[in-house]
Design an enzyme around this catalytic site. Sequence first.
Site, PDB file in Angstrom:
ATOM      1  N   GLY A   8      -5.253   8.718   7.917  1.00 52.50           N
ATOM      2  CA  GLY A   8      -6.376   7.965   8.872  1.00 52.50           C
ATOM      3  C   GLY A   8      -7.717   8.462   8.492  1.00 52.50           C
ATOM      4  O   GLY A   8      -8.531   8.345   9.394  1.00 52.50           O
ATOM      5  N   LEU A   9      -8.054   9.117   7.109  1.00 52.40           N
ATOM      6  CA  LEU A   9      -9.467   9.592   7.023  1.00 52.40           C
ATOM      7  C   LEU A   9      -9.781  10.695   8.212  1.00 52.40           C
ATOM      8  O   LEU A   9     -11.262  10.403   8.264  1.00 52.40           O
ATOM      9  CB  LEU A   9     -10.325   8.248   6.861  1.00 52.40           C
ATOM     10  CG  LEU A   9      -9.981   7.560   5.572  1.00 52.40           C
ATOM     11  CD1 LEU A   9     -10.715   6.284   5.449  1.00 52.40           C
ATOM     12  CD2 LEU A   9     -10.179   8.275   4.282  1.00 52.40           C
TER      13      LEU A   9
ATOM     14  N   CYS B 193      -9.050   2.819   0.820  1.00 49.29           N
ATOM     15  CA  CYS B 193      -8.252   3.571   1.621  1.00 49.29           C
ATOM     16  C   CYS B 193      -7.362   2.558   2.318  1.00 49.29           C
ATOM     17  O   CYS B 193      -7.701   1.826   2.927  1.00 49.29           O
ATOM     18  CB  CYS B 193      -9.065   4.489   2.669  1.00 49.29           C
ATOM     19  SG  CYS B 193      -7.728   5.205   3.494  1.00 49.29           S
TER      20      CYS B 193
ATOM     21  N   LYS C 189     -14.149   4.457  -6.353  1.00 49.06           N
ATOM     22  CA  LYS C 189     -12.644   4.727  -6.406  1.00 49.06           C
ATOM     23  C   LYS C 189     -12.026   3.446  -6.071  1.00 49.06           C
ATOM     24  O   LYS C 189     -11.926   2.747  -4.883  1.00 49.06           O
ATOM     25  CB  LYS C 189     -12.264   5.642  -5.537  1.00 49.06           C
ATOM     26  CG  LYS C 189     -10.762   6.207  -5.424  1.00 49.06           C
ATOM     27  CD  LYS C 189     -10.520   7.624  -5.134  1.00 49.06           C
ATOM     28  CE  LYS C 189      -9.125   7.885  -4.974  1.00 49.06           C
ATOM     29  NZ  LYS C 189      -8.924   9.046  -4.469  1.00 49.06           N
TER      30      LYS C 189
ATOM     31  N   THR D 176      -4.016   5.795  -3.473  1.00 47.24           N
ATOM     32  CA  THR D 176      -2.544   5.572  -2.946  1.00 47.24           C
ATOM     33  C   THR D 176      -1.974   4.170  -3.131  1.00 47.24           C
ATOM     34  O   THR D 176      -2.922   3.122  -2.779  1.00 47.24           O
ATOM     35  CB  THR D 176      -2.167   6.198  -1.910  1.00 47.24           C
ATOM     36  OG1 THR D 176      -3.182   5.777  -0.831  1.00 47.24           O
ATOM     37  CG2 THR D 176      -2.630   7.946  -1.966  1.00 47.24           C
TER      38      THR D 176
ATOM     39  N   GLY E 271       1.700  11.329  -5.733  1.00 46.18           N
ATOM     40  CA  GLY E 271       2.714  11.866  -6.456  1.00 46.18           C
ATOM     41  C   GLY E 271       3.276  11.487  -7.768  1.00 46.18           C
ATOM     42  O   GLY E 271       3.137  10.293  -8.139  1.00 46.18           O
TER      43      GLY E 271
HETATM   44  C1  FMN Z   1      -3.069  13.492   2.246  1.00 46.43           C
HETATM   45  C2  FMN Z   1      -3.879  12.795   1.186  1.00 46.43           C
HETATM   46  C3  FMN Z   1      -5.315  12.219   1.749  1.00 46.43           C
HETATM   47  C4  FMN Z   1      -6.083  11.579   0.950  1.00 46.43           C
HETATM   48  N1  FMN Z   1      -7.134  11.289   1.176  1.00 46.43           N
HETATM   49  C5  FMN Z   1      -7.916  10.521   0.672  1.00 46.43           C
HETATM   50  C6  FMN Z   1      -9.493  10.352   1.009  1.00 46.43           C
HETATM   51  O1  FMN Z   1      -9.991  10.776   1.918  1.00 46.43           O
HETATM   52  N2  FMN Z   1     -10.294   9.510   0.127  1.00 46.43           N
HETATM   53  C7  FMN Z   1      -9.864   9.128  -1.029  1.00 46.43           C
HETATM   54  O2  FMN Z   1     -10.540   8.430  -1.754  1.00 46.43           O
HETATM   55  N3  FMN Z   1      -8.635   9.391  -1.545  1.00 46.43           N
HETATM   56  C8  FMN Z   1      -7.560  10.251  -0.752  1.00 46.43           C
HETATM   57  N4  FMN Z   1      -6.446  10.158  -1.000  1.00 46.43           N
HETATM   58  C9  FMN Z   1      -5.757   9.940  -2.393  1.00 46.43           C
HETATM   59  C10 FMN Z   1      -5.963  10.918  -3.498  1.00 46.43           C
HETATM   60  O3  FMN Z   1      -7.268  11.360  -3.675  1.00 46.43           O
HETATM   61  C11 FMN Z   1      -5.270  10.280  -4.976  1.00 46.43           C
HETATM   62  O4  FMN Z   1      -6.138   9.329  -5.190  1.00 46.43           O
HETATM   63  C12 FMN Z   1      -3.874   9.835  -4.813  1.00 46.43           C
HETATM   64  O5  FMN Z   1      -3.187  10.780  -3.989  1.00 46.43           O
HETATM   65  C13 FMN Z   1      -3.205   9.804  -5.977  1.00 46.43           C
HETATM   66  O6  FMN Z   1      -3.328  10.963  -6.685  1.00 46.43           O
HETATM   67  P1  FMN Z   1      -1.973  11.849  -7.021  1.00 46.43           P
HETATM   68  O7  FMN Z   1      -0.926  11.214  -6.984  1.00 46.43           O
HETATM   69  O8  FMN Z   1      -2.378  12.957  -7.825  1.00 46.43           O
HETATM   70  O9  FMN Z   1      -1.747  12.640  -5.587  1.00 46.43           O
HETATM   71  C14 FMN Z   1      -5.652  11.098  -0.328  1.00 46.43           C
HETATM   72  C15 FMN Z   1      -4.162  11.541  -0.866  1.00 46.43           C
HETATM   73  C16 FMN Z   1      -3.282  12.274  -0.090  1.00 46.43           C
HETATM   74  C17 FMN Z   1      -2.160  12.602  -0.560  1.00 46.43           C
END
Ligand code: FMN
Lengths: 304, 272
Positions: free
Chosen positions: A73-74, A131, A166, A194, A218
């Site tokens: 939740g940011l 988000c 993004k 995500t 992931g």
């Molecule tokens: C716990 C968590 C918090 C995240 N918080 C943000 C965020 O604040 N802002 C954002 O743009 N992306 C956020 N993301 C997304 C990641 O930056 C990334 O785009 C996403 O996890 C996919 O990459 P990965 O598969 O390598 O984790 C978050 C991801 C995770 C797992």
Amino acid sequence: MKPDMTVNLAGLELRNPVMTASGTFGYGREFADYVDLEKIGAFVTKGLSLKPRPGNPTPRIVETPGGMLNAIGLQNVGIEAFIAEKVPFLARVNTPAIVNFFGSTPEEYAELAGRLDEIPQVAGLEVNISCPNVKQGGIVFGTDPACAGQVVAACRRATKKPLIVKLSPNVTDVVVMAQACADAGADALSLINTLTGMAIDLKSRKPVLANITGGLSGPAIKPVALRMVWQVSRAVQVPLIGIGGITSATDALEFILAGASAVQVGTASFITPSASQEIAQGMERWLEEHGVARVSDLVGALEC
Amino acid sequence: MQFTSMVLSNAEVSPGYHRMRLTAPPEFAAARAGQFVMVRVGGGIDPLLRRPFGIFDLSTHTPLHDGAVSQPCFEMLYRVVGKGTALLSTLHATDRLDVLGPLGTGFDLGTPGAEKLLVGGGVGLAPLYLLARHLVQQSPVRLFAGGRTRDDILCITEFERLGVECYVATEDGSLGECGLVTEALVSRLEQLEGGAELFACGPHPMLKAVAAIAAYHAIPCQVSLEGYMACGVGACLGCVTPGHGHTAETPDYRCVCKEGPVFPAHELGWEE
Ligand SMILES: Cc1cc2nc3c(=O)[nH]c(=O)nc-3n(C[C@H](O)[C@H](O)[C@H](O)COP(=O)(O)O)c2cc1C
Ligand SMILES: Cc1cc2nc3c(=O)[nH]c(=O)nc-3n(C[C@H](O)[C@H](O)[C@H](O)COP(=O)(O)OP(=O)(O)OC[C@H]3O[C@@H](n4cnc5c(N)ncnc54)[C@H](O)[C@@H]3O)c2cc1C
Ligand code: FES
């Protein structure tokens, strides 16, 4: 000869194309004991808003096969505390810090972009319009090309720093969104954030996450991310940053072939804190072994 | 610190509970009671995330063969609940594990001389053993161990060997008193003249009850919490727990992995 790993990303000079992803690396300091920040290209900080945000109730995360769902939740400290408490660390590291941020109106986005523009330690901005865990601010801007364009244009007017947007994967056509953002003045695009998902506990017959749904990240999301990077790279001119399930140098190189100029490592840092550094080293070794002189030679070099 | 650890032993100590002994680098010897480790339980992507475990004990391992140097080692006491812990339970001596730690804050040892009352439920006894070992050097220590059945009462003889007086309660009466361990705790507190200090680890409802007892008697109380953790270092904000000022309108979250897992009980919100 050592391959040339440098990339120029929208005016940002990076020593290599590997960055850490927002929300998975805190404000840079949290992992500093485990990874040499000066061995990666850049790091991206946790999504920032004007006011501090408390985040969602718990449970906020749950593991799923090959991935995890999060509904943080940011949660973040807000811009004032960011400047007072987090910026001094950014100044100590000889690696570009990119600040990820979001608002709930185009005006708020622009105000943040303007505030961040004044901070010399901030090398670039990453606008989060994607988000999945906040009601306002996330969904609409991330899924409606006209709204996205408005937000990006407002930020563009407020900053001269490199502006990265993004994108959300939770759309029917990511290319339309990418085009709208590029047309509105984005210097580069990050994809993907995500994927909205859910987990259920059969015993209690309840959703596992307090927020019911969360964002899937992931290895499980890598094929979706690769496909989106490839689709967008064929349609827009601005450089792309590939994100989604990258855990190895091989994964990262696949994103580069698909059309990304750089990559971000997210969830993998939770499992191996030094994942980003190891991925950068692994890429360099691969290029050397395969006689590729410059990593930029591989960008979009997919044969199909 | 991130390191590769070798399994020295991994034995079932009670049905469903295992005790694992692992090697560690020299710096690990400075770990504090209440700190934890994040363990990579498999090499693949399922399970993906590391699993958190308390440090049950710290010691030195001297290999049997000649000329071998001694090395610090630590123990974990764990309950098999799902995929990750099931995998852990299949490991044998000489298997390797990737470990991150020691992490978190650990217990404050309190005032020397003051009676220390430790309250543990099931696998919550894990971090209390190392704590007891440190506390017995400076204070009288009593342990209140609770569980659903006798199988959930772990390693009591080890505590007794330290000179800790142990009270046991099980919900089904299969060992010790029948009922909740907090009842035994309350009667001890009523006998005590001077002050005492409480340390607790176990299921959330038990911690909540202990926190209420401590507040009623106005004595210091530290609790060790669990949270669903992804990173263990304060980066993901997944593990947070409500603080004492927390309401839906004024959220107040504390990071369990970084600010905890041990907290003064009065700093937490116990509403839910
Ligand atoms: C716990 C968590 C918090 C995240 N918080 C943000 C965020 O604040 N802002 C954002 O743009 N992306 C956020 N993301 C997304 C990641 O930056 C990334 O785009 C996403 O996890 C996919 O990459 P990965 O598969 O390598 O984790 C978050 C991801 C995770 C797992
Ligand atoms: C700081 C800390 C210290 C801990 N110390 C110990 C210890 O010393 N010994 C021990 O046995 N366990 C300890 N735990 C709990 C342990 O981490 C979980 O039991 C373990 O992660 C479960 O993994 P799994 O893959 O077997 O279960 P999964 O397959 O992931 O889940 C199975 C079930 O276990 C429960 N579970 C999963 N993760 C957790 C968690 N983090 N906390 C509580 N319940 C969970 C869920 O309800 C789930 O339904 C600790 C947890 C924390 C946060
Ligand atoms: S587990 Fe990531 S912040 Fe605590």
